[in-house]
Scaffold this motif. Structure first.
Motif, PDB file in Angstrom:
ATOM      1  N   LEU A 197      -7.303   0.866 -44.216  1.00 19.68           N
ATOM      2  CA  LEU A 197      -8.592   0.639 -43.591  1.00 19.68           C
ATOM      3  C   LEU A 197      -9.009   1.858 -42.778  1.00 19.68           C
ATOM      4  CD1 LEU A 197      -8.123  -3.020 -42.308  1.00 19.68           C
ATOM      5  CD2 LEU A 197      -9.205  -2.262 -44.432  1.00 19.68           C
ATOM      6  N   CYS A 198     -10.257   2.282 -42.969  1.00 22.56           N
ATOM      7  CA  CYS A 198     -10.747   3.490 -42.282  1.00 22.56           C
ATOM      8  C   CYS A 198     -12.136   3.285 -41.702  1.00 22.56           C
ATOM      9  CB  CYS A 198     -10.774   4.672 -43.242  1.00 22.56           C
ATOM     10  SG  CYS A 198      -9.174   5.099 -43.933  1.00 22.56           S
ATOM     11  N   ALA A 199     -12.521   2.054 -41.435  1.00 20.84           N
ATOM     12  CA  ALA A 199     -13.824   1.756 -40.819  1.00 20.84           C
ATOM     13  C   ALA A 199     -14.976   2.378 -41.597  1.00 20.84           C
ATOM     14  CB  ALA A 199     -13.844   2.226 -39.366  1.00 20.84           C
ATOM     15  N   GLY A 200     -14.909   2.294 -42.930  1.00 21.38           N
ATOM     16  CA  GLY A 200     -15.992   2.796 -43.761  1.00 21.38           C
ATOM     17  C   GLY A 200     -15.982   4.284 -44.001  1.00 21.38           C
ATOM     18  N   LYS A 201     -14.944   5.000 -43.531  1.00 21.31           N
ATOM     19  CA  LYS A 201     -14.902   6.453 -43.666  1.00 21.31           C
ATOM     20  C   LYS A 201     -13.836   6.924 -44.651  1.00 21.31           C
ATOM     21  CE  LYS A 201     -16.514   7.027 -38.912  1.00 21.31           C
ATOM     22  NZ  LYS A 201     -16.214   7.582 -37.563  1.00 21.31           N
ATOM     23  N   GLY A 202     -13.275   6.009 -45.434  1.00 20.09           N
ATOM     24  CA  GLY A 202     -12.156   6.363 -46.284  1.00 20.09           C
ATOM     25  C   GLY A 202     -12.491   6.592 -47.735  1.00 20.09           C
ATOM     26  N   VAL A 203     -13.782   6.682 -48.084  1.00 15.55           N
ATOM     27  CA  VAL A 203     -14.187   6.889 -49.473  1.00 15.55           C
ATOM     28  C   VAL A 203     -15.042   8.150 -49.556  1.00 15.55           C
ATOM     29  CG1 VAL A 203     -15.453   5.969 -51.449  1.00 15.55           C
ATOM     30  CG2 VAL A 203     -14.133   4.430 -49.987  1.00 15.55           C
ATOM     31  N   VAL A 204     -14.666   9.058 -50.448  1.00 13.42           N
ATOM     32  CA  VAL A 204     -15.430  10.285 -50.669  1.00 13.42           C
ATOM     33  C   VAL A 204     -15.863  10.317 -52.135  1.00 13.42           C
ATOM     34  CG1 VAL A 204     -15.406  12.798 -50.672  1.00 13.42           C
ATOM     35  CG2 VAL A 204     -14.207  11.539 -48.873  1.00 13.42           C
ATOM     36  N   VAL A 205     -17.170  10.203 -52.355  1.00  9.64           N
ATOM     37  CA  VAL A 205     -17.725  10.335 -53.705  1.00  9.64           C
ATOM     38  C   VAL A 205     -18.035  11.820 -53.887  1.00  9.64           C
ATOM     39  CG1 VAL A 205     -19.516   9.584 -55.309  1.00  9.64           C
ATOM     40  CG2 VAL A 205     -18.691   8.011 -53.535  1.00  9.64           C
ATOM     41  N   ALA A 206     -17.078  12.535 -54.444  1.00  7.08           N
ATOM     42  CA  ALA A 206     -17.155  14.001 -54.494  1.00  7.08           C
ATOM     43  C   ALA A 206     -18.209  14.462 -55.503  1.00  7.08           C
ATOM     44  CB  ALA A 206     -15.791  14.573 -54.859  1.00  7.08           C
ATOM     45  N   SER A 207     -18.938  15.510 -55.125  1.00  7.16           N
ATOM     46  CA  SER A 207     -19.930  16.092 -56.032  1.00  7.16           C
ATOM     47  C   SER A 207     -19.363  17.253 -56.827  1.00  7.16           C
ATOM     48  CB  SER A 207     -21.154  16.569 -55.234  1.00  7.16           C
ATOM     49  OG  SER A 207     -20.769  17.511 -54.246  1.00  7.16           O
ATOM     50  N   SER A 208     -18.123  17.646 -56.510  1.00  9.52           N
ATOM     51  CA  SER A 208     -17.466  18.730 -57.248  1.00  9.52           C
ATOM     52  C   SER A 208     -15.963  18.546 -57.134  1.00  9.52           C
ATOM     53  CB  SER A 208     -17.857  20.097 -56.677  1.00  9.52           C
ATOM     54  OG  SER A 208     -17.344  20.237 -55.352  1.00  9.52           O
ATOM     55  N   CYS A 209     -15.226  19.252 -57.991  1.00  5.77           N
ATOM     56  CA  CYS A 209     -13.771  19.184 -57.938  1.00  5.77           C
ATOM     57  C   CYS A 209     -13.269  19.766 -56.621  1.00  5.77           C
ATOM     58  CB  CYS A 209     -13.170  19.947 -59.121  1.00  5.77           C
ATOM     59  SG  CYS A 209     -11.362  19.840 -59.194  1.00  5.77           S
ATOM     60  N   GLU A 210     -13.928  20.820 -56.140  1.00  9.68           N
ATOM     61  CA  GLU A 210     -13.513  21.433 -54.882  1.00  9.68           C
ATOM     62  C   GLU A 210     -13.650  20.452 -53.719  1.00  9.68           C
ATOM     63  OE1 GLU A 210     -15.547  22.783 -57.125  1.00  9.68           O
ATOM     64  OE2 GLU A 210     -14.101  24.268 -57.900  1.00  9.68           O
ATOM     65  N   GLU A 211     -14.744  19.686 -53.718  1.00 11.05           N
ATOM     66  CA  GLU A 211     -14.946  18.696 -52.661  1.00 11.05           C
ATOM     67  C   GLU A 211     -13.882  17.604 -52.730  1.00 11.05           C
ATOM     68  OE1 GLU A 211     -18.375  15.625 -50.934  1.00 11.05           O
ATOM     69  OE2 GLU A 211     -18.826  16.925 -52.641  1.00 11.05           O
ATOM     70  N   ALA A 212     -13.523  17.189 -53.942  1.00 12.33           N
ATOM     71  CA  ALA A 212     -12.478  16.180 -54.099  1.00 12.33           C
ATOM     72  C   ALA A 212     -11.143  16.711 -53.577  1.00 12.33           C
ATOM     73  CB  ALA A 212     -12.353  15.773 -55.566  1.00 12.33           C
ATOM     74  N   CYS A 213     -10.805  17.957 -53.901  1.00 15.79           N
ATOM     75  CA  CYS A 213      -9.529  18.534 -53.451  1.00 15.79           C
ATOM     76  C   CYS A 213      -9.500  18.698 -51.931  1.00 15.79           C
ATOM     77  CB  CYS A 213      -9.298  19.879 -54.143  1.00 15.79           C
ATOM     78  SG  CYS A 213      -8.929  19.724 -55.915  1.00 15.79           S
ATOM     79  N   LEU A 214     -10.649  19.052 -51.358  1.00 17.47           N
ATOM     80  CA  LEU A 214     -10.724  19.146 -49.895  1.00 17.47           C
ATOM     81  C   LEU A 214     -10.455  17.792 -49.252  1.00 17.47           C
ATOM     82  CD1 LEU A 214     -11.394  20.695 -47.302  1.00 17.47           C
ATOM     83  CD2 LEU A 214     -13.819  20.153 -47.718  1.00 17.47           C
TER      84      LEU A 214
END
Length: 518
Positions: free
Chosen positions: A240-257
């Motif tokens: 649980l992260c209070a709504g801050k635990g999901v990243v819909v990445a727009s690039s592979c670099e953003e996902a890796c970050l």
């Protein structure tokens, strides 16, 4: 106005007898429940052996303008034989209910249960008008149990997910107190995204392809391979992260970050040390709530919320900036598919795994060309979705929640009203980052139009003022005969309320408008 009914019972000669005296011009009785809830009622009286029963119908509203129900003393056991023969909603006494939480969701649930005696912990400025707020944290399990015992609570309704995953329901049940919500074991459906995704796989419930990692290097290698094959990934923290635990990445670099921030840097604490990488699904999202008793589920109207902070679904994710119901993307065929392919196997699977699911299962769906897949499970009502679910239910909210808590929803029917509901979140300056607080809110004293309710979230009362005390401050909900009428009502009320730095989305319900144009 819709009429409600209740039943009172007493034994003749009892020191707890409540006298029901004729009222001039009435066909029945006048009854007193609490000093501030004395209303004219019409009814019938019956005598069975030494017991008196009075069925009374309220023709009035309470001081907040909502239809009220007249309840008296405890119904004597004899009447249990007759209860199934009476219309739905008759035969209950006023219950003592503890609502856990302090957001717009909890204010909406308090309104839905306002015929009863309410305690809200910790509550907000809105719930204080419907019951009694107590300064106990929603995550302080021990203090909440003590409060429920001390106040002789009949039913605890738990709003947020955190106390559920901490085992509040289990702790209450150990003390003999009924609670609406799943056990700690069943709450893993939301508390651990890895558990949830593996559960879906075990029971062949449709969802996106995924992989679970606790090693950043391996996770980034998987993400790169997925992106190279044309399949973007979503990065999700396990806990649980209070709504801050999901990243819909727009690039592979953003996902890796995001992977490095969660696993290597620990920016989300233990909740992000394990992550789920999930293939990004195309389609339109919907919120599908079912109230469950362990084996049976009652579906509520499908809704749709708006997660991004800005119009056009731009900007960072939030807890939700608005919602509406019904959601046109959930057609009758989609509804049937979700019940058959998602809800029913989930209830069977949880039973088989030794943790039957009671409470509300909030299924986050992605729907493409009429084919639904599960994005996530939540084990509590959505917020802001609850602010549109409450006015749309055709039935008694207490019977629904209490039946779930007892493990027996019974034969009572619950439907959906015609029309539509739409809600707009009014947020504080700085949200969803670091929100400002302490700003006075103007415009709350004026009476809202029929069908409009201003639900409080991040508010508190300071002297005679109501001030901001959180990121999402208010949720303005409107119910009307049509979607457009509900939308117009909600936005008109938003325009009458002011506080420094307030911001809201102006396009809540745009998907519904697109469906109507099509």
């Amino acid at each position: 106005m819709r009429q409600y009914a209740a039943l009172s019972a007493k034994k003749h000669g009892s020191i707890r007898e409540h006298h029901l005296e004729p009222e001039d011009g009435a066909h029945g009785t006048r009854a007193r429940t609490k000093e501030d809830h004395t209303r004219l009622a019409h009814g019938l009286e019956f005598v069975f052996d030494e017991c008196f029963f009075g069925v009374v119908w309220s023709d009035d509203t309470n001081r907040d303008g909502h239809s009220c129900v007249l309840y008296h003393d405890r119904v004597v056991p004899l009447f249990d034989r007759f209860r199934p023969l009476l219309p739905h909603g008759i035969g209950a006494r006023m219950q003592r209910i503890l609502i856990v939480g302090g957001g717009a969701r909890e204010h909406a649930l308090a309104l839905a249960l306002s015929a009863h005696e309410l305690i809200v912990a910790p509550g907000n400025a809105g719930t204080a008008a419907l019951g009694h707020n107590v300064e106990v944290s929603a995550t302080d399990v021990g203090a909440l149990v003590d409060l429920a015992v001390h106040e002789k609570i009949d039913l605890v309704v738990i709003g947020p997910e955190a106390p559920l995953t901490l085992g509040l329901v289990d702790a209450l049940q150990e003390r003999g107190i009924r609670a609406f919500g799943p056990s700690k074991a069943a709450s893993r459906l939301e508390g651990s995204k890895a558990f949830m995704k593996n559960f879906l796989a075990r029971h062949q419930i449709p969802t996106a392809p995924f992989a679970v990692f606790d090693d950043a290097a391996k996770a980034k290698a998987h993400a790169r391979a997925s992106w190279d094959s044309g399949k973007p990934v979503v990065v999700k923290a396990d806990g649980l992260c209070a709504g801050k635990g999901v990243v819909v990445a727009s690039s592979c670099e953003e996902a890796c970050l995001a992977i490095d921030q969660m696993i290597t840097e620990g920016k989300l604490g233990d909740a992000g040390r394990t992550i789920v990488l999930e293939e990004l699904l195309p389609g339109e999202e919907a919120s599908f709530h079912v109230v469950c008793d362990g084996s049976r589920a009652v579906a509520l109207v499908a809704a749709q919320d708006h997660k991004r902070v800005n119009d056009g679904d731009r900007g960072p994710n939030t807890g939700g900036m608005g919602a509406y119901a019904p959601a046109p993307v959930v057609t009758a065929e989609v509804h049937a598919t979700v019940m058959r392919a998602v809800v029913e196997p989930t209830l069977r699977g949880m039973q088989r795994e030794g943790c039957p699911f009671r409470g509300v299962l909030f299924v986050g769906l992605m729907i493409e060309n009429g084919r639904p897949k599960v994005l996530e499970f939540n084990v509590r009502f959505g917020d802001p979705e609850t602010t549109v679910l409450v006015p749309m239910l055709d039935g008694d909210w207490f019977s629904l929640l209490d039946g779930s808590a007892r493990g027996n929803l019974g034969v009572a029917s619950f439907g959906t009203k015609s029309g539509a509901a739409l809600a707009v979140v009014m947020a504080a300056e700085g949200y969803p980052g670091k929100p400002a607080s302490g700003d006075r809110i103007d415009g709350l004293d004026a009476p809202a139009p029929a069908g409009v309710t201003v639900f409080h979230a991040g508010t508190k009362r300071v002297g005679t003022d109501v001030v901001t005390a959180g990121g999402r401050v208010l949720t303005v909900s409107a119910y009307a005969d049509s979607f457009h009428a509900a939308r117009d009502l909600a936005y008109a009320e938003v325009g009458r309320i002011r506080f420094r730095g307030e911001h809201h989305r102006s396009d809540i319900g745009y998907h519904a408008m697109q469906h109507r144009r099509e």
